[in-house]
Design an enzyme around this catalytic site. Structure first.
Site, PDB file in Angstrom:
ATOM      1  N   LYS A  43       2.400  11.698 -10.321  1.00  0.00           N
ATOM      2  CA  LYS A  43       1.463  10.816 -11.029  1.00  0.00           C
ATOM      3  C   LYS A  43       2.203   9.528 -11.359  1.00  0.00           C
ATOM      4  O   LYS A  43       3.349   9.574 -11.816  1.00  0.00           O
ATOM      5  CB  LYS A  43       0.985  11.450 -12.332  1.00  0.00           C
ATOM      6  CG  LYS A  43      -0.167  12.417 -12.149  1.00  0.00           C
ATOM      7  CD  LYS A  43      -0.696  12.854 -13.496  1.00  0.00           C
ATOM      8  CE  LYS A  43      -1.848  13.822 -13.337  1.00  0.00           C
ATOM      9  NZ  LYS A  43      -2.323  14.334 -14.634  1.00  0.00           N
ATOM     10  N   HIS A  60       5.595  10.279 -26.771  1.00  0.00           N
ATOM     11  CA  HIS A  60       4.538  11.046 -26.099  1.00  0.00           C
ATOM     12  C   HIS A  60       4.566  12.515 -26.545  1.00  0.00           C
ATOM     13  O   HIS A  60       3.533  13.089 -26.913  1.00  0.00           O
ATOM     14  CB  HIS A  60       4.751  10.933 -24.586  1.00  0.00           C
ATOM     15  CG  HIS A  60       3.825  11.762 -23.771  1.00  0.00           C
ATOM     16  ND1 HIS A  60       2.468  11.541 -23.711  1.00  0.00           N
ATOM     17  CD2 HIS A  60       4.063  12.850 -22.974  1.00  0.00           C
ATOM     18  CE1 HIS A  60       1.911  12.442 -22.904  1.00  0.00           C
ATOM     19  NE2 HIS A  60       2.856  13.241 -22.453  1.00  0.00           N
ATOM     20  N   GLU A  84      -5.330  16.836  -8.884  1.00  0.00           N
ATOM     21  CA  GLU A  84      -6.004  17.258 -10.114  1.00  0.00           C
ATOM     22  C   GLU A  84      -7.508  17.449  -9.950  1.00  0.00           C
ATOM     23  O   GLU A  84      -8.313  16.879 -10.678  1.00  0.00           O
ATOM     24  CB  GLU A  84      -5.710  16.249 -11.245  1.00  0.00           C
ATOM     25  CG  GLU A  84      -5.955  16.845 -12.621  1.00  0.00           C
ATOM     26  CD  GLU A  84      -5.402  15.978 -13.740  1.00  0.00           C
ATOM     27  OE1 GLU A  84      -4.196  15.745 -13.777  1.00  0.00           O
ATOM     28  OE2 GLU A  84      -6.202  15.525 -14.559  1.00  0.00           O
ATOM     29  N   HIS A 137      -3.032  17.009 -24.448  1.00  0.00           N
ATOM     30  CA  HIS A 137      -2.949  15.586 -24.126  1.00  0.00           C
ATOM     31  C   HIS A 137      -4.196  14.792 -24.502  1.00  0.00           C
ATOM     32  O   HIS A 137      -4.122  13.566 -24.626  1.00  0.00           O
ATOM     33  CB  HIS A 137      -2.655  15.384 -22.639  1.00  0.00           C
ATOM     34  CG  HIS A 137      -1.221  15.673 -22.272  1.00  0.00           C
ATOM     35  ND1 HIS A 137      -0.607  16.869 -22.540  1.00  0.00           N
ATOM     36  CD2 HIS A 137      -0.279  14.900 -21.670  1.00  0.00           C
ATOM     37  CE1 HIS A 137       0.644  16.839 -22.111  1.00  0.00           C
ATOM     38  NE2 HIS A 137       0.870  15.650 -21.583  1.00  0.00           N
ATOM     39  N   LYS A 139       5.529  23.518 -12.932  1.00  0.00           N
ATOM     40  CA  LYS A 139       4.903  22.243 -12.536  1.00  0.00           C
ATOM     41  C   LYS A 139       4.812  22.149 -11.018  1.00  0.00           C
ATOM     42  O   LYS A 139       3.789  21.739 -10.459  1.00  0.00           O
ATOM     43  CB  LYS A 139       5.705  21.073 -13.109  1.00  0.00           C
ATOM     44  CG  LYS A 139       5.148  19.729 -12.687  1.00  0.00           C
ATOM     45  CD  LYS A 139       4.764  18.857 -13.817  1.00  0.00           C
ATOM     46  CE  LYS A 139       3.918  17.703 -13.307  1.00  0.00           C
ATOM     47  NZ  LYS A 139       3.704  16.666 -14.258  1.00  0.00           N
ATOM     48  N   ARG A 173       0.816  -1.234   0.000  1.00  0.00           N
ATOM     49  CA  ARG A 173       0.000   0.000   0.000  1.00  0.00           C
ATOM     50  C   ARG A 173       0.839   1.268   0.000  1.00  0.00           C
ATOM     51  O   ARG A 173       0.375   2.328   0.392  1.00  0.00           O
ATOM     52  CB  ARG A 173      -0.990   0.023   1.163  1.00  0.00           C
ATOM     53  CG  ARG A 173      -1.975  -1.120   1.123  1.00  0.00           C
ATOM     54  CD  ARG A 173      -3.238  -0.808   1.887  1.00  0.00           C
ATOM     55  NE  ARG A 173      -4.182  -1.886   1.740  1.00  0.00           N
ATOM     56  CZ  ARG A 173      -4.256  -2.926   2.545  1.00  0.00           C
ATOM     57  NH1 ARG A 173      -3.457  -3.000   3.591  1.00  0.00           N
ATOM     58  NH2 ARG A 173      -5.126  -3.877   2.331  1.00  0.00           N
ATOM     59  N   HIS A 203      -2.932  11.682 -26.263  1.00  0.00           N
ATOM     60  CA  HIS A 203      -3.013  10.309 -25.746  1.00  0.00           C
ATOM     61  C   HIS A 203      -3.727   9.398 -26.744  1.00  0.00           C
ATOM     62  O   HIS A 203      -3.357   8.225 -26.908  1.00  0.00           O
ATOM     63  CB  HIS A 203      -3.759  10.283 -24.407  1.00  0.00           C
ATOM     64  CG  HIS A 203      -2.899  10.671 -23.246  1.00  0.00           C
ATOM     65  ND1 HIS A 203      -3.415  10.918 -21.996  1.00  0.00           N
ATOM     66  CD2 HIS A 203      -1.573  10.858 -23.126  1.00  0.00           C
ATOM     67  CE1 HIS A 203      -2.440  11.241 -21.166  1.00  0.00           C
ATOM     68  NE2 HIS A 203      -1.312  11.215 -21.831  1.00  0.00           N
ATOM     69  N   GLU A 206       6.720  19.153 -24.031  1.00  0.00           N
ATOM     70  CA  GLU A 206       6.195  19.491 -22.692  1.00  0.00           C
ATOM     71  C   GLU A 206       6.721  20.848 -22.237  1.00  0.00           C
ATOM     72  O   GLU A 206       6.061  21.558 -21.485  1.00  0.00           O
ATOM     73  CB  GLU A 206       6.571  18.399 -21.677  1.00  0.00           C
ATOM     74  CG  GLU A 206       5.928  17.040 -21.948  1.00  0.00           C
ATOM     75  CD  GLU A 206       4.432  16.968 -21.599  1.00  0.00           C
ATOM     76  OE1 GLU A 206       3.840  17.970 -21.163  1.00  0.00           O
ATOM     77  OE2 GLU A 206       3.855  15.881 -21.780  1.00  0.00           O
ATOM     78  N   ASN A 236      -2.514  19.219 -18.768  1.00  0.00           N
ATOM     79  CA  ASN A 236      -2.869  18.242 -19.803  1.00  0.00           C
ATOM     80  C   ASN A 236      -3.145  18.904 -21.145  1.00  0.00           C
ATOM     81  O   ASN A 236      -3.733  18.281 -22.042  1.00  0.00           O
ATOM     82  CB  ASN A 236      -4.105  17.438 -19.366  1.00  0.00           C
ATOM     83  CG  ASN A 236      -3.808  16.567 -18.172  1.00  0.00           C
ATOM     84  OD1 ASN A 236      -2.680  16.106 -18.005  1.00  0.00           O
ATOM     85  ND2 ASN A 236      -4.790  16.363 -17.319  1.00  0.00           N
ATOM     86  N   ARG A 265      -4.555  21.686 -11.999  1.00  0.00           N
ATOM     87  CA  ARG A 265      -3.591  20.723 -12.539  1.00  0.00           C
ATOM     88  C   ARG A 265      -4.010  20.211 -13.915  1.00  0.00           C
ATOM     89  O   ARG A 265      -3.179  19.803 -14.711  1.00  0.00           O
ATOM     90  CB  ARG A 265      -3.391  19.557 -11.561  1.00  0.00           C
ATOM     91  CG  ARG A 265      -2.306  18.622 -12.053  1.00  0.00           C
ATOM     92  CD  ARG A 265      -1.805  17.647 -11.028  1.00  0.00           C
ATOM     93  NE  ARG A 265      -0.716  16.867 -11.598  1.00  0.00           N
ATOM     94  CZ  ARG A 265       0.094  16.096 -10.930  1.00  0.00           C
ATOM     95  NH1 ARG A 265      -0.019  15.995  -9.619  1.00  0.00           N
ATOM     96  NH2 ARG A 265       1.042  15.422 -11.531  1.00  0.00           N
TER      97      ARG A 265
END
Ligand code: GLY
Length: 378
Positions: free
Chosen positions: A139, A283, A256, A267, A246, A117, A271, A181, A264, A260
């Site tokens: 992330k 990417h 997010e 993206h 960032k 965990r 994606h 990015e 993206n 945040r």
């Protein structure tokens, strides 16, 4: 010079940027007894260097060699890492160090997030993309057959190392892909980033007078000197500025719930392209096309001036990023429906109202989407 940026997540952590930073590792790994170094086989030399430092500092070290790029972000590779952790007796006080690009820090972070965990993870980013984005914000995740990053969690790292000496041997393609990015960060938050790139490209291109910025849409990387060599003088500042943006965004909205999402930008379509292209595109390459699409969409929606669309295209092409896509709209729609920004059946896009001014565009009409897509057709 070493820069240190603190991210104020649930537990604060430092991102250190500079050269020759392995000495920071023991302090970041902290009180662990065992450390698993997750590293792609192609980066074994960095894994070995990290291992030597940690072994020298008294840790029991193990290495899990994983495939390169997106091929490592599968449940099978995660299971392999869990089995190493289990066989080597990793406890809750032990740690993972992920050494690699964004795919490795996503995978290594998720393995650490899920083992018992959650155990400590330190990221050593080896690519531009990892340094300015993937390694920094906590992330973590893997891909599934249905899409990118669909399984994952937010897991605060104990520290992030951005050692720019590792970029000296990065391939030109990966260097350029990472710039997507950086450019994204410029468009959503820090327009000085855009100027730095425009100025450095103009100054290093003998065919272009230095007052020729902004670049024209027809600009492509000049023959001769590679883009990496032309941008290297400003790269440390580009990385520091991108990390600062960032860190500020993540400090405000780690999980997010709000701002945040702006990270993206580009993206949603990006994606979908990556998924549709079976991850054969980098990417950053897909995000570049996604940014041009998002800019066109905002213009079609009457929210953005055409000059910002032209600047997006010009910057991306000038560094060698793609700005067009020749696939069919229908092929990308399903993947976009599964995007994490989608709510119910309503697609949501991050768009700009000006350079440095992001906002959300919810439920654009099919006509608007198709018009924007037609404008990025190859
Ligand atoms: N790459 C987007 C984020 O970290 O939120």
């Amino acid at each position: 010079m070493t820069e240190r940026v603190t991210v104020h997540a649930d537990t604060p952590y430092d991102v250190v940027i500079g050269r020759d930073l392995y000495g920071w590792l023991p302090a970041m790994v902290g009180k662990a007894t065992r450390v698993l170094i997750v590293v792609p086989a192609v980066l074994t030399h960095y894994g070995t260097a990290v291992r030597e430092v940690l072994t020298g500092a008294g840790y029991e070290t193990y290495v899990a060699e994983v495939p390169d790029a997106e091929a490592q972000k599968t449940v099978h590779v995660a299971e392999f890492c869990w089995s190493v952790l289990g066989q080597c007796g990793f406890t809750r006080t032990d740690a993972v160090v992920a050494v690699g690009g964004g795919a490795t820090t996503d995978l290594g972070g998720w393995v650490a997030a899920t083992w018992l965990r959650g155990i400590r993870v330190v990221h050593v980013a080896t690519t531009v993309l990892g340094m300015v984005d993937a390694a920094v914000g906590g992330k973590t995740g893997i891909n599934t057959s249905l899409g990118k990053n669909l399984v994952g969690s937010f897991h605060t790292p104990a520290g992030v190392i951005c050692d720019t000496s590792m970029l000296d041997t990065l391939s030109e393609r990966d260097y350029v892909a990472g710039l997507a990015e950086v450019i994204k960060t410029g468009f959503i938050a820090d327009t000085r980033i855009l100027e730095l790139i425009e100025e450095a490209l103009a100054e290093s291109d003998p065919g272009v007078a230095s007052d020729a910025v902004p670049l024209s849409c027809d600009d492509a990387p000049a023959e001769g000197l590679p883009v990496s060599a032309r941008l290297n003088p400003v790269l440390p500042e580009l990385i520091q500025r991108s990390v600062a943006v960032k860190a500020a965004v993540v400090s405000e909205d780690f999980t997010e719930q709000g701002s945040r999402e702006f990270l993206n930008y580009g993206h949603t379509l990006g994606h979908a392209i990556e998924h549709h292209e079976d991850f054969q595109w980098r990417h950053g390459e897909a995000v570049a096309v996604g940014m041009v699409f998002a800019a066109e969409l905002a213009q079609v929606a009457g929210m953005l001036d055409a000059s910002v669309v032209a600047r997006t295209r010009a910057l991306c092409s000038a560094v060698g990023l793609p700005t067009t896509y020749d696939g069919a709209w229908e092929d990308l729609q399903d993947a976009m429906q599964r995007d994490k920004k989608t709510r119910g059946h309503m697609l949501r896009f991050i768009v700009l109202t000006a350079a440095g001014e992001p906002t959300r565009l919810e439920g654009p009409s099919e006509d608007m989407l198709r018009e924007a897509f037609a404008r990025i057709a190859a």
